[in-house]
Design a protein around this motif. Structure first.
Motif, short mmCIF file in Angstrom:
data_model
loop_
_atom_site.label_atom_id
_atom_site.label_comp_id
_atom_site.label_asym_id
_atom_site.label_seq_id
_atom_site.Cartn_x
_atom_site.Cartn_y
_atom_site.Cartn_z
N ILE A 153 0.85 -1.43 -0.28
CA ILE A 153 0.42 -0.08 -0.25
C ILE A 153 0.80 0.99 0.12
CG2 ILE A 153 -1.77 0.97 1.15
CD1 ILE A 153 -3.13 -1.22 2.19
N MET A 154 2.01 1.22 0.99
CA MET A 154 2.85 2.38 0.86
C MET A 154 3.31 2.60 -0.37
SD MET A 154 2.46 3.27 3.90
CE MET A 154 3.37 4.23 4.75
N THR A 155 4.18 1.36 -0.89
CA THR A 155 4.66 1.88 -2.41
C THR A 155 3.79 2.50 -3.64
OG1 THR A 155 6.29 -0.41 -1.26
CG2 THR A 155 6.36 0.81 -3.77
N ILE A 160 1.60 6.89 -7.14
CA ILE A 160 1.01 7.34 -7.50
C ILE A 160 1.35 8.82 -7.47
CG2 ILE A 160 -1.25 8.57 -6.99
CD1 ILE A 160 -2.30 5.44 -5.86
N GLY A 161 1.49 8.98 -6.03
CA GLY A 161 2.09 10.39 -5.83
C GLY A 161 3.44 10.96 -7.24
N ALA A 162 4.42 9.97 -7.22
CA ALA A 162 5.12 10.07 -8.63
C ALA A 162 4.50 10.37 -9.76
CB ALA A 162 6.35 8.94 -8.88
N ASP A 163 3.76 9.03 -10.18
CA ASP A 163 2.76 9.87 -11.25
C ASP A 163 2.25 11.01 -12.33
OD1 ASP A 163 2.26 8.19 -13.40
OD2 ASP A 163 0.38 7.70 -12.85
N MET A 264 13.69 7.57 -5.32
CA MET A 264 12.05 7.65 -5.67
C MET A 264 12.49 5.94 -5.58
SD MET A 264 11.52 9.83 -6.83
CE MET A 264 9.82 10.00 -7.98
N PRO A 265 11.18 5.67 -4.33
CA PRO A 265 10.68 4.33 -4.02
C PRO A 265 10.16 3.15 -4.84
CG PRO A 265 9.93 6.46 -2.61
CD PRO A 265 10.48 6.30 -3.58
N HIS A 266 9.73 3.10 -6.18
CA HIS A 266 9.55 2.69 -6.69
C HIS A 266 10.64 2.46 -7.88
CE1 HIS A 266 9.26 6.74 -9.11
NE2 HIS A 266 8.85 5.56 -10.49
N ILE A 430 10.52 6.94 1.28
CA ILE A 430 11.25 5.99 1.19
C ILE A 430 12.29 5.31 2.16
CG2 ILE A 430 14.07 6.80 1.82
CD1 ILE A 430 12.97 7.75 -1.31
N PRO A 431 11.80 5.26 3.23
CA PRO A 431 11.92 4.01 4.13
C PRO A 431 11.33 2.67 3.71
CG PRO A 431 11.14 5.62 5.44
CD PRO A 431 11.21 6.09 4.39
N PHE A 432 10.66 2.17 3.50
CA PHE A 432 9.68 1.27 2.70
C PHE A 432 10.33 0.43 1.76
CE2 PHE A 432 6.44 3.44 4.74
CZ PHE A 432 6.54 3.24 6.25
N ALA A 433 11.47 1.48 1.33
CA ALA A 433 12.26 0.62 -0.05
C ALA A 433 13.92 0.61 0.40
CB ALA A 433 11.83 1.74 -1.12
N LEU A 434 14.10 1.39 0.71
CA LEU A 434 15.88 1.50 1.25
C LEU A 434 15.55 -0.15 2.32
CD1 LEU A 434 16.57 4.87 1.71
CD2 LEU A 434 17.11 3.25 -0.51
N ILE A 435 15.45 -0.25 3.40
CA ILE A 435 15.06 -0.23 4.63
C ILE A 435 14.88 -1.96 3.75
CG2 ILE A 435 14.52 -1.52 7.17
CD1 ILE A 435 13.77 1.62 7.35
N PRO A 436 13.91 -2.83 3.46
CA PRO A 436 13.85 -3.73 3.01
C PRO A 436 14.83 -4.53 2.07
CG PRO A 436 12.23 -2.46 2.79
CD PRO A 436 13.37 -2.16 3.09
N LEU A 437 15.52 -3.24 1.61
CA LEU A 437 16.25 -3.09 0.42
C LEU A 437 18.30 -3.93 1.16
CD1 LEU A 437 18.13 -3.44 -2.44
CD2 LEU A 437 17.88 -1.41 -2.19
N LEU A 438 18.06 -3.35 2.02
CA LEU A 438 19.36 -3.61 2.73
C LEU A 438 19.33 -4.39 3.59
CD1 LEU A 438 20.86 0.61 4.18
CD2 LEU A 438 21.33 -0.99 1.63
N CYS A 439 18.02 -5.00 4.61
CA CYS A 439 18.27 -5.82 4.71
C CYS A 439 18.23 -6.86 4.30
CB CYS A 439 16.44 -6.22 6.28
SG CYS A 439 16.41 -4.80 7.22
N LEU A 440 17.67 -6.82 3.38
CA LEU A 440 17.75 -8.90 2.37
C LEU A 440 19.06 -8.93 1.24
CD1 LEU A 440 13.64 -8.45 0.19
CD2 LEU A 440 14.88 -9.97 2.34
N VAL A 441 20.26 -7.53 1.11
CA VAL A 441 20.77 -7.90 0.58
C VAL A 441 22.04 -7.88 1.83
CG1 VAL A 441 20.59 -6.83 -1.40
CG2 VAL A 441 21.68 -5.64 0.42
N SER A 442 21.80 -8.05 2.83
CA SER A 442 22.91 -8.21 3.98
C SER A 442 22.11 -9.84 3.98
CB SER A 442 22.21 -7.47 5.03
OG SER A 442 22.52 -6.12 5.28
N LYS A 443 21.48 -10.58 4.09
CA LYS A 443 21.19 -11.77 4.84
C LYS A 443 21.70 -12.69 3.92
CE LYS A 443 17.23 -11.22 7.11
NZ LYS A 443 15.94 -11.49 7.23
N GLU A 444 22.80 -13.55 4.33
CA GLU A 444 23.29 -14.36 3.28
C GLU A 444 22.30 -15.74 2.47
OE1 GLU A 444 26.98 -18.28 4.37
OE2 GLU A 444 26.39 -16.68 5.75
N GLU A 445 21.14 -16.10 3.53
CA GLU A 445 20.67 -17.04 2.95
C GLU A 445 19.86 -16.81 1.78
OE1 GLU A 445 18.55 -15.37 7.15
OE2 GLU A 445 20.83 -15.72 6.36
#
Length: 530
Positions: A153-155, A160-163, A264-266, A430-445
């Motif tokens: 929803i946040m994304t 929509i705002g960017a569009d 931009m988040p998207h 912004i945090p709802f794109a950056l935080i998931p990205l950084l958490c995921l690229v840091s995970k070995e699994e």
């Protein structure tokens, strides 16, 4: 020969154990036949032919093939589509206001913001290449259902705002080029529907669509370079502005706006999907590293070009309007008229050159926005829909509010107010794109051998923290001026508390706090997946 083969097999198995825990692409298609995928196998660009594969079959599993200009050309495309978000009408408005109000003094921020954006986008590409899945898909697998839907929803709201900004920018360009004959709402409708015509090119191959974006970027580069030549800005001031950091209390708002427009988040979600448009053997460590190397080169070149285009716009308005009475009143809607008054007509009137460049920016960014919407919706919701149908849904969600906006905000002052609200909307997401990205690229699994190292992880989190804090400043500054009344203040405070709590939760998924959350939250809420 047998012992050598066995040794190679052992090395291959050892290297494979360091890759993300996912089956080969052929098996993945059978297992997840009903799952959404960014690109079908038939849509992907082939970058490894059979003869090359046969020639390398006895090489080490982790060997990176030698550099090839042909390969670089075949990998070139996703980075340029990603770079469009750095050139959308919102960015151009930030550029012109920065130049008019702060002169050349904020060019260094533009450069470093672009470098920070490049780092974030390279991590997004790394995630997509190493896992074979894009960020929205991985968020669906990583987070519980309630968090997944909230992220979606946040994304979508951010998209929509960017569009709205992009479509309005394109509509302004159409109004300029038609000498005011077509009002904003008509330009909005034209932009909304011609987006489908351009996306139709994807049916003829992703390379055709990428070629279209190359044309758009070329038009912007030529248009704004021509304006740069007409304005004849000071080379010395330009160089000092890029190399020497300068910031004052009068220009801090513009500095925040420059950084806020870049990431931009998207676009973070989009790039992780675009890199999957090439055939990459994700179970082969050498091939994955090869793809990352090529994507790093082409993304760096693409953002270097975007930086130059943004620099052209900033310096044109710095030369023409810095220190004048008009500096504070320039916006996207009246910028063309101000340029005409300042620089006159000539063989190629600068008003129409500006309109052509703005149209290319608006058209290209609306297409990438719709493109991103397909991946975001499909990834988060695991929708198995035809791409044209997802395009219709994505476009329809955004076009209705955009038409309303065009009818209600058809003036300079109201459009400026709208733009401020839309910038705040982007900052919130912004945090709802950056935080998931950084958490995921840091995970070995998730990433296997391609998880980011300690140094890069620290650097990435510092960049993310800076971007979030800078956007947070924009939020505080905006709401401190806009929020009045006890009831409204209470609602904003409650929403802020929930917002911060969700951010803390997202961070906890990739840190030492995750164990604590696992104990505190019920198992049904902390399990990955849906």
């Amino acid at each position: 020969m047998a012992p050598q083969y066995l040794q190679k097999q052992e090395e291959d198995e050892a290297a494979a154990s360091l890759l993300p825990t996912r089956p080969p692409d052929s098996e993945l298609e059978e297992i997840n036949d009903d799952a959404e995928s960014a690109f079908e196998a038939s849509e992907k660009v082939v970058v490894v032919d059979e003869s090359e594969s046969e020639g390398l079959q006895f090489q080490n599993f982790s060997t990176v093939p030698p550099f090839s200009w042909k390969k670089l050309w075949l990998f070139t495309g996703p980075g340029f589509l990603m770079s469009i978000a750095f050139l959308d009408p919102g960015n151009l408005e930030g550029d012109l206001q920065s130049g008019a109000i702060a002169g050349y003094s904020l060019l260094w921020i533009l450069m470093w913001a672009t470098i920070m954006g490049l780092l974030i986008q390279l991590l997004s590409a790394r995630l997509g290449v190493a896992t074979g899945r894009h960020l929205a898909e991985l968020c669906r697998e990583e987070y519980p259902s309630w968090a997944t839907y909230l992220l979606w929803i946040m994304t979508e709201v951010a998209l929509i705002g960017a569009d709205i900004q992009e479509v309005i920018g394109s509509a302004i360009a159409i109004k300029i080029l038609s000498n005011g004959f077509l009002p904003l709402w008509a330009g909005v409708l034209i932009t909304a529907f011609d987006c489908f015509i351009f996306l139709f090119l994807e049916n003829y191959g992703v390379r055709k669509l990428e070629a279209l974006f190359a044309v758009f970027i070329g038009i912007m580069a030529i248009s704004f370079a021509y304006m740069f030549g007409e304005a004849k800005p000071s080379g010395k001031e330009l160089l000092l502005g890029v190399l020497i950091p300068r910031l004052s209390s009068k220009t801090i708002h513009q500095a925040v706006g420059v950084v806020g427009c870049i990431i931009m988040p998207h676009n973070v979600y989009l790039h992780s999907a675009l890199v999957q448009s090439r055939t990459i053997e994700t179970h082969n460590k050498g091939r994955v590293q090869e793809a990352l190397n090529y994507y790093t080169i082409e993304s760096t070149v693409a953002l270097a070009i975007s930086f130059m285009i943004n620099l052209f716009v900033t310096t044109v308005f710095a030369k023409g309007f810095y220190g004048t009475d008009k500096a504070d009143s320039i916006g996207l809607l009246n910028a063309g008229q101000y340029l005409k008054e300042k620089y006159g007509g000539g063989l190629f009137p600068i008003l129409y050159i500006w309109g052509i460049g703005l149209l290319a920016a608006g058209q290209s960014s609306t297409i990438t926005g719709t493109y991103a919407g397909q991946f975001i919706m499909g990834g988060f919701l695991n929708l198995r829909l035809k791409k044209w149908l997802r395009s219709v849904i994505t476009r329809s969600v955004a076009i209705i509010p955009t038409i309303i906006v065009a009818l209600m905000f058809d003036s300079e002052s109201t459009l400026d107010i709208l733009n401020e609200w839309l910038n705040v909307l982007q900052s919130v997401q912004i945090p709802f794109a950056l935080i998931p990205l950084l958490c995921l690229v840091s995970k070995e699994e998730v990433m296997g051998a391609f998880k980011i190292g300690r140094t890069l992880k620290i650097l990435a989190w510092i960049v993310a923290a800076l971007v979030i804090l800078i956007n947070g400043y924009l939020l505080v500054d905006f709401f401190s001026a806009e929020v009045n009344g006890l009831l409204f203040s209470s609602l904003v405070s409650a929403a802020t508390a929930a917002y911060v709590a969700f951010i803390v939760y997202l961070i906890s998924r990739g840190s030492f706090l995750s164990a604590w959350f696992s104990r505190m939250w019920p198992k049904s809420l902390t399990a990955s997946g849906n």
